[in-house]
Write a protein that holds these residues in place. Structure first.
Motif, PDB file in Angstrom:
ATOM      1  N   LYS A  27       0.579  -1.408  -0.171  1.00 49.30           N
ATOM      2  CA  LYS A  27      -0.267   0.180  -0.109  1.00 49.30           C
ATOM      3  C   LYS A  27       0.682   0.940   0.379  1.00 49.30           C
ATOM      4  O   LYS A  27       0.054   2.268  -0.586  1.00 49.30           O
ATOM      5  N   PRO A  28       2.195   1.498  -0.063  1.00 50.65           N
ATOM      6  CA  PRO A  28       2.605   2.614   0.577  1.00 50.65           C
ATOM      7  C   PRO A  28       3.544   3.137  -0.552  1.00 50.65           C
ATOM      8  O   PRO A  28       3.053   4.939  -0.217  1.00 50.65           O
ATOM      9  N   ALA A  29       3.114   2.631  -1.723  1.00 50.86           N
ATOM     10  CA  ALA A  29       3.193   2.926  -2.938  1.00 50.86           C
ATOM     11  C   ALA A  29       2.234   3.692  -3.794  1.00 50.86           C
ATOM     12  O   ALA A  29       1.939   4.559  -4.585  1.00 50.86           O
ATOM     13  N   VAL A  30       1.144   3.546  -3.017  1.00 50.30           N
ATOM     14  CA  VAL A  30      -0.399   4.097  -3.486  1.00 50.30           C
ATOM     15  C   VAL A  30      -0.783   5.091  -2.291  1.00 50.30           C
ATOM     16  O   VAL A  30      -1.209   6.321  -3.214  1.00 50.30           O
ATOM     17  N   LEU A  31      -1.050   4.607  -1.603  1.00 51.56           N
ATOM     18  CA  LEU A  31      -0.960   5.727  -0.407  1.00 51.56           C
ATOM     19  C   LEU A  31      -0.489   6.974  -0.586  1.00 51.56           C
ATOM     20  O   LEU A  31      -1.013   7.961  -0.314  1.00 51.56           O
ATOM     21  N   ARG A  32       0.809   6.755  -0.468  1.00 51.18           N
ATOM     22  CA  ARG A  32       1.317   8.016  -0.734  1.00 51.18           C
ATOM     23  C   ARG A  32       1.119   8.818  -1.143  1.00 51.18           C
ATOM     24  O   ARG A  32       0.467  10.439  -1.611  1.00 51.18           O
ATOM     25  N   PRO A  33       0.748   8.265  -2.853  1.00 54.30           N
ATOM     26  CA  PRO A  33       0.540  10.177  -3.889  1.00 54.30           C
ATOM     27  C   PRO A  33      -0.411  10.240  -3.768  1.00 54.30           C
ATOM     28  O   PRO A  33      -1.632  11.501  -3.990  1.00 54.30           O
ATOM     29  N   TYR A  34      -1.862   9.514  -3.083  1.00 54.13           N
ATOM     30  CA  TYR A  34      -2.933   9.779  -2.713  1.00 54.13           C
ATOM     31  C   TYR A  34      -3.463  10.374  -1.919  1.00 54.13           C
ATOM     32  O   TYR A  34      -3.850  11.518  -1.732  1.00 54.13           O
ATOM     33  N   LEU A  35      -2.325  10.501  -1.041  1.00 52.62           N
ATOM     34  CA  LEU A  35      -2.558  11.644  -0.042  1.00 52.62           C
ATOM     35  C   LEU A  35      -1.517  13.003  -0.063  1.00 52.62           C
ATOM     36  O   LEU A  35      -2.020  13.691   0.622  1.00 52.62           O
ATOM     37  N   LYS A  36      -0.943  12.526  -1.224  1.00 61.29           N
ATOM     38  CA  LYS A  36       0.054  13.774  -1.695  1.00 61.29           C
ATOM     39  C   LYS A  36      -0.940  15.089  -2.192  1.00 61.29           C
ATOM     40  O   LYS A  36      -1.055  15.981  -2.767  1.00 61.29           O
ATOM     41  N   GLU A  42      -5.468   9.838  10.580  1.00 64.43           N
ATOM     42  CA  GLU A  42      -5.158  10.239  12.297  1.00 64.43           C
ATOM     43  C   GLU A  42      -3.088  10.142  12.029  1.00 64.43           C
ATOM     44  O   GLU A  42      -2.444   9.615  12.427  1.00 64.43           O
ATOM     45  N   GLY A  43      -2.584  11.059  11.565  1.00 64.19           N
ATOM     46  CA  GLY A  43      -1.455  11.636  11.425  1.00 64.19           C
ATOM     47  C   GLY A  43      -0.252  11.343  10.886  1.00 64.19           C
ATOM     48  O   GLY A  43       0.177  11.246  10.080  1.00 64.19           O
ATOM     49  N   VAL A  44      -0.962  10.117   9.032  1.00 60.62           N
ATOM     50  CA  VAL A  44      -0.563   9.089   8.430  1.00 60.62           C
ATOM     51  C   VAL A  44      -0.496  10.989   7.500  1.00 60.62           C
ATOM     52  O   VAL A  44      -1.192  11.291   7.530  1.00 60.62           O
ATOM     53  N   SER A  45       0.806  11.028   6.818  1.00 59.31           N
ATOM     54  CA  SER A  45       0.843  11.996   5.220  1.00 59.31           C
ATOM     55  C   SER A  45       2.255  11.217   4.200  1.00 59.31           C
ATOM     56  O   SER A  45       2.327  10.077   4.143  1.00 59.31           O
ATOM     57  N   ALA A  46       1.726  12.167   3.404  1.00 58.23           N
ATOM     58  CA  ALA A  46       2.642  11.484   1.764  1.00 58.23           C
ATOM     59  C   ALA A  46       3.865  11.584   2.577  1.00 58.23           C
ATOM     60  O   ALA A  46       5.055  10.689   1.811  1.00 58.23           O
ATOM     61  N   ASP A  47       4.557  12.146   4.091  1.00 60.77           N
ATOM     62  CA  ASP A  47       6.129  12.274   4.010  1.00 60.77           C
ATOM     63  C   ASP A  47       6.333  11.285   4.924  1.00 60.77           C
ATOM     64  O   ASP A  47       7.202  10.748   5.570  1.00 60.77           O
ATOM     65  N   SER A  48       5.002  10.287   5.370  1.00 56.78           N
ATOM     66  CA  SER A  48       5.258   9.391   6.442  1.00 56.78           C
ATOM     67  C   SER A  48       6.444   8.244   5.963  1.00 56.78           C
ATOM     68  O   SER A  48       6.359   7.602   4.220  1.00 56.78           O
ATOM     69  N   THR A  49       7.268   7.472   6.294  1.00 54.46           N
ATOM     70  CA  THR A  49       8.133   6.496   6.222  1.00 54.46           C
ATOM     71  C   THR A  49       6.972   5.057   5.813  1.00 54.46           C
ATOM     72  O   THR A  49       5.273   5.138   5.547  1.00 54.46           O
ATOM     73  N   GLU A  58       5.508   3.558   8.930  1.00 51.27           N
ATOM     74  CA  GLU A  58       3.938   4.190   9.218  1.00 51.27           C
ATOM     75  C   GLU A  58       2.959   3.985   7.776  1.00 51.27           C
ATOM     76  O   GLU A  58       1.840   3.960   8.828  1.00 51.27           O
ATOM     77  N   LEU A  59       3.315   4.282   6.808  1.00 49.34           N
ATOM     78  CA  LEU A  59       2.158   4.336   5.764  1.00 49.34           C
ATOM     79  C   LEU A  59       1.597   2.058   6.228  1.00 49.34           C
ATOM     80  O   LEU A  59       0.522   1.750   6.179  1.00 49.34           O
ATOM     81  N   ILE A  60       2.415   1.295   5.897  1.00 50.84           N
ATOM     82  CA  ILE A  60       2.228  -0.006   6.055  1.00 50.84           C
ATOM     83  C   ILE A  60       1.356  -0.376   7.612  1.00 50.84           C
ATOM     84  O   ILE A  60      -0.053  -1.221   7.227  1.00 50.84           O
ATOM     85  N   ALA A  61       1.773   0.046   8.651  1.00 52.02           N
ATOM     86  CA  ALA A  61       0.713   0.092  10.081  1.00 52.02           C
ATOM     87  C   ALA A  61      -0.666   0.840   9.846  1.00 52.02           C
ATOM     88  O   ALA A  61      -1.802   0.041  10.680  1.00 52.02           O
ATOM     89  N   GLY A  73      -2.123   0.752   6.385  1.00 53.56           N
ATOM     90  CA  GLY A  73      -2.705  -0.132   5.680  1.00 53.56           C
ATOM     91  C   GLY A  73      -3.923  -0.745   6.197  1.00 53.56           C
ATOM     92  O   GLY A  73      -4.839  -0.884   5.508  1.00 53.56           O
ATOM     93  N   PRO A  74      -4.171  -1.402   7.500  1.00 59.82           N
ATOM     94  CA  PRO A  74      -5.158  -2.023   7.640  1.00 59.82           C
ATOM     95  C   PRO A  74      -6.751  -1.632   7.757  1.00 59.82           C
ATOM     96  O   PRO A  74      -7.873  -1.958   7.359  1.00 59.82           O
ATOM     97  N   ARG A  75      -6.031   0.085   8.157  1.00 57.17           N
ATOM     98  CA  ARG A  75      -7.510   0.430   8.053  1.00 57.17           C
ATOM     99  C   ARG A  75      -8.101   1.137   7.432  1.00 57.17           C
ATOM    100  O   ARG A  75      -9.451   2.049   6.635  1.00 57.17           O
ATOM    101  N   HIS A  76      -7.097   1.395   5.906  1.00 57.13           N
ATOM    102  CA  HIS A  76      -7.337   1.835   4.215  1.00 57.13           C
ATOM    103  C   HIS A  76      -7.775   1.072   3.624  1.00 57.13           C
ATOM    104  O   HIS A  76      -6.319   0.420   2.505  1.00 57.13           O
ATOM    105  N   PRO A  77      -8.136   0.200   2.655  1.00 63.72           N
ATOM    106  CA  PRO A  77      -8.777  -0.742   2.076  1.00 63.72           C
ATOM    107  C   PRO A  77      -7.887  -0.493   0.914  1.00 63.72           C
ATOM    108  O   PRO A  77      -8.528   1.197   0.639  1.00 63.72           O
ATOM    109  N   VAL A  78      -7.473  -0.780   0.243  1.00 62.98           N
ATOM    110  CA  VAL A  78      -6.669  -0.255  -1.390  1.00 62.98           C
ATOM    111  C   VAL A  78      -6.911  -1.155  -2.407  1.00 62.98           C
ATOM    112  O   VAL A  78      -7.098  -2.724  -2.230  1.00 62.98           O
ATOM    113  N   PHE A  79      -7.558  -0.892  -3.513  1.00 63.59           N
ATOM    114  CA  PHE A  79      -7.867  -1.968  -4.768  1.00 63.59           C
ATOM    115  C   PHE A  79      -7.132  -1.094  -6.145  1.00 63.59           C
ATOM    116  O   PHE A  79      -7.144  -0.132  -6.482  1.00 63.59           O
ATOM    117  N   ALA A  80      -6.473  -2.376  -6.649  1.00 64.95           N
ATOM    118  CA  ALA A  80      -5.756  -2.174  -7.547  1.00 64.95           C
ATOM    119  C   ALA A  80      -6.999  -2.629  -9.090  1.00 64.95           C
ATOM    120  O   ALA A  80      -7.509  -3.159  -8.948  1.00 64.95           O
TER     121      ALA A  80
END
Length: 148
Positions: free
Chosen positions: A104-113, A124-131, A134-137, A139-146
């Motif tokens: 998910k980080p490869a998708v959540l980062r540009p999504y949040l940006k 909850e405090g996670v952003s495009a600048d997160s590690t 942090e994005l993997i942690a 992940g369970p709260r935010h489903p992502v679909f290709a």
């Protein structure tokens, strides 16, 4: 379903905004990549529609559920990943495959940006600048679909 399922229900302002975006998208005007997602309700079988933000990363389309286990997420899962994306009169039948948290980080980062102004509060405090960790942690709260 367990009690630890994450979902943040939309408030009144968000529901009004979603109706506006859905109306514009239905008229063929995409607002920052918006589409109307249509999927049969898992109990009723009737078409259910909701506005979503379509994100493209390296030529691959994704849908992210910023609020968590939303009804559309559950309906897509129950419909074996089959869904329709609508923009104006154009209807695209697509197939969704859910990503593993580690992917998910490869998708959540540009999504949040791109949509931080709209969805940042749900992360909850996670952003495009997160590690990545942090994005993997998150992940369970935010489903992502290709989408295929």
């Amino acid at each position: 379903m367990t009690n630890d399922v994450h979902y943040q229900a939309p408030g009144r302002t968000t529901r009004l905004f979603n109706r506006l975006v859905a109306g514009l998208t239905g008229a063929g005007i995409s607002v920052w990549g918006s589409r109307v997602l249509e999927v049969p309700g898992r109990r009723s079988g009737l078409p259910r529609r909701t506005p979503v933000n379509l994100l493209t990363v390296d030529g691959q389309d994704y849908l992210v559920a910023p609020r968590g286990e939303a009804e559309w997420v559950r309906n897509v899962r129950a419909n074996d990943g089959r869904l329709v994306l609508i923009l104006g009169k154009r209807r695209e039948e697509r197939r969704a495959a859910e990503l593993l948290d580690v992917d998910k980080p490869a998708v959540l980062r540009p999504y949040l940006k791109r949509w931080k102004f709209e969805v940042g509060a749900f992360f909850e405090g996670v952003s495009a600048d997160s590690t990545d960790a942090e994005l993997i942690a998150a992940g369970p709260r935010h489903p992502v679909f290709a989408l295929g």
